[in-house]
Design an enzyme around this catalytic site. Sequence first.
Site, PDB file in Angstrom:
ATOM      1  N   HIS A  16     -27.614  43.029  -2.574  1.00 58.70           N
ATOM      2  CA  HIS A  16     -28.356  41.873  -2.072  1.00 58.70           C
ATOM      3  C   HIS A  16     -29.518  41.606  -3.027  1.00 58.70           C
ATOM      4  O   HIS A  16     -30.619  42.108  -2.853  1.00 58.70           O
ATOM      5  CB  HIS A  16     -28.867  42.147  -0.651  1.00 58.70           C
ATOM      6  CG  HIS A  16     -29.408  40.937   0.044  1.00 58.70           C
ATOM      7  ND1 HIS A  16     -28.905  40.481   1.249  1.00 58.70           N
ATOM      8  CD2 HIS A  16     -30.402  40.076  -0.273  1.00 58.70           C
ATOM      9  CE1 HIS A  16     -29.569  39.408   1.627  1.00 58.70           C
ATOM     10  NE2 HIS A  16     -30.492  39.147   0.704  1.00 58.70           N
ATOM     11  N   HIS A  18     -31.206  38.297  -5.156  1.00 53.73           N
ATOM     12  CA  HIS A  18     -31.252  36.865  -5.461  1.00 53.73           C
ATOM     13  C   HIS A  18     -31.698  36.657  -6.904  1.00 53.73           C
ATOM     14  O   HIS A  18     -32.767  37.125  -7.306  1.00 53.73           O
ATOM     15  CB  HIS A  18     -32.218  36.149  -4.525  1.00 53.73           C
ATOM     16  CG  HIS A  18     -31.756  36.097  -3.104  1.00 53.73           C
ATOM     17  ND1 HIS A  18     -31.015  35.043  -2.597  1.00 53.73           N
ATOM     18  CD2 HIS A  18     -31.926  36.968  -2.074  1.00 53.73           C
ATOM     19  CE1 HIS A  18     -30.753  35.270  -1.312  1.00 53.73           C
ATOM     20  NE2 HIS A  18     -31.290  36.434  -0.975  1.00 53.73           N
ATOM     21  N   ASP A  20     -32.775  33.922  -8.443  1.00 50.28           N
ATOM     22  CA  ASP A  20     -34.002  33.145  -8.619  1.00 50.28           C
ATOM     23  C   ASP A  20     -35.243  33.855  -8.092  1.00 50.28           C
ATOM     24  O   ASP A  20     -36.360  33.402  -8.341  1.00 50.28           O
ATOM     25  CB  ASP A  20     -33.865  31.749  -7.991  1.00 50.28           C
ATOM     26  CG  ASP A  20     -33.251  31.772  -6.608  1.00 50.28           C
ATOM     27  OD1 ASP A  20     -32.932  32.867  -6.110  1.00 50.28           O
ATOM     28  OD2 ASP A  20     -33.074  30.696  -6.012  1.00 50.28           O
ATOM     29  N   GLY A 174     -31.552  30.924   3.731  1.00 50.96           N
ATOM     30  CA  GLY A 174     -32.551  29.897   4.000  1.00 50.96           C
ATOM     31  C   GLY A 174     -33.210  30.073   5.347  1.00 50.96           C
ATOM     32  O   GLY A 174     -33.275  31.176   5.893  1.00 50.96           O
ATOM     33  N   HIS A 201     -27.098  35.991   5.860  1.00 49.31           N
ATOM     34  CA  HIS A 201     -28.451  36.372   6.261  1.00 49.31           C
ATOM     35  C   HIS A 201     -28.560  36.140   7.771  1.00 49.31           C
ATOM     36  O   HIS A 201     -28.398  35.007   8.233  1.00 49.31           O
ATOM     37  CB  HIS A 201     -29.491  35.488   5.577  1.00 49.31           C
ATOM     38  CG  HIS A 201     -29.722  35.788   4.130  1.00 49.31           C
ATOM     39  ND1 HIS A 201     -28.776  35.564   3.161  1.00 49.31           N
ATOM     40  CD2 HIS A 201     -30.820  36.286   3.494  1.00 49.31           C
ATOM     41  CE1 HIS A 201     -29.280  35.912   1.979  1.00 49.31           C
ATOM     42  NE2 HIS A 201     -30.519  36.355   2.148  1.00 49.31           N
ATOM     43  N   GLU A 204     -32.874  38.354  10.440  1.00 51.17           N
ATOM     44  CA  GLU A 204     -33.965  38.727   9.539  1.00 51.17           C
ATOM     45  C   GLU A 204     -35.318  38.390  10.143  1.00 51.17           C
ATOM     46  O   GLU A 204     -36.288  39.121   9.945  1.00 51.17           O
ATOM     47  CB  GLU A 204     -33.797  37.996   8.199  1.00 51.17           C
ATOM     48  CG  GLU A 204     -34.881  38.309   7.186  1.00 51.17           C
ATOM     49  CD  GLU A 204     -34.722  37.533   5.876  1.00 51.17           C
ATOM     50  OE1 GLU A 204     -35.517  37.790   4.964  1.00 51.17           O
ATOM     51  OE2 GLU A 204     -33.808  36.684   5.776  1.00 51.17           O
ATOM     52  N   ASP A 282     -33.384  42.584  -2.715  1.00 51.22           N
ATOM     53  CA  ASP A 282     -33.583  41.200  -2.287  1.00 51.22           C
ATOM     54  C   ASP A 282     -34.104  40.350  -3.447  1.00 51.22           C
ATOM     55  O   ASP A 282     -33.374  39.540  -3.991  1.00 51.22           O
ATOM     56  CB  ASP A 282     -34.521  41.105  -1.082  1.00 51.22           C
ATOM     57  CG  ASP A 282     -34.323  39.825  -0.293  1.00 51.22           C
ATOM     58  OD1 ASP A 282     -33.375  39.076  -0.578  1.00 51.22           O
ATOM     59  OD2 ASP A 282     -35.104  39.567   0.634  1.00 51.22           O
TER      60      ASP A 282
END
Length: 348
Positions: A16, A18, A20, A174, A201, A204, A282
Amino acid sequence: MNLNKILKLIPKTDLHCHLDGSLRPETILDIAYKENIPLPNKELANFQEEIKVIGKCTSLKEYLNKFNLPIQIMQKEEHIYRVTLELLEDALKQNIKYIEIRFAPFNHLKDGLTLDQVINTVLTAMNYGRTHLNIMSNLILCILRQEPVEKGIELVNTAKKYVGKGVVAVDLAGNESDFPPEIHEEAFTLARKYGLHRTVHAGETGLPENIIKSINILGAERIGHGTYAYKDKEIITCLKENRIPLEVCITSNVNTSAVTSYQEHPIKKYLDEDLIITVNTDNTTVSNTNLIEEFNYLIKYQSFRFDDIKKVIKNGIESSFASKEDINKLYEEYLSAINVIELTNPIL
């Protein structure tokens, strides 16, 4: 042998991560200068406050604001290629031998790139990493909850072309609070039909019911975070009976105020209840962390022992969306490292 050396020696996975949220700050600064993107702070030390969370945000929404500038500089193929390759290089420094990179391609079309160009650029960098850096990787494409349903369907139809070529799954990411999983049911139904794995996701930010919805409606095979699963025994039972792994990112959960502290995180409770727990970063930049740091936090604040570390790393290998061949290779490397560590450190 000290603990950091032991953690470094074990080959690890990050399921997991990301793209960006994991750019080198100096790279963001460099590309921003080249592209004449205005910066609030031009000195590296001060500028980092714009892209990193130190401590806590008041919410996930505030945390997500840290992605604005990284996304802004990822609008050309050469920049997307560069940051992907750098992420792989940084992962290798942690002895991560397999990583599943995820990102939302629709965020990178502002300067005229197509979905195919964006996806192909990332895959090209990942293929270079496999052949020249000896790091295995696969790509997960994120559908954004707040985007129109049609965009999610378009992304899945595009992803279909890359099944078996590096794209292994779709994700739903998101604003979880305002956009429940079922909105994007059609896209996930198509993903399953096309042979794409599904991770979502869910749970969370205080909505445990989204975990059940993600499994039952979207066909999620893994859950991103799942922090609030403990709120409902039915969810714990569902995760356990269906052997659904959780992609846990402990620092991120502290950053977003999903939990009040490292000590209060339910990860050890989940592990003790025989849930399948994996440990992940993450966003290495936004959360100002790396995988070895995550394990150090678990040892310091969650009383993780060596057996716990072995278990979650093994879970990461077995829960990955890698090919059987890659999983077998990872497992052999893992066993070899564990044998060396246990022979030289019998008190562990």
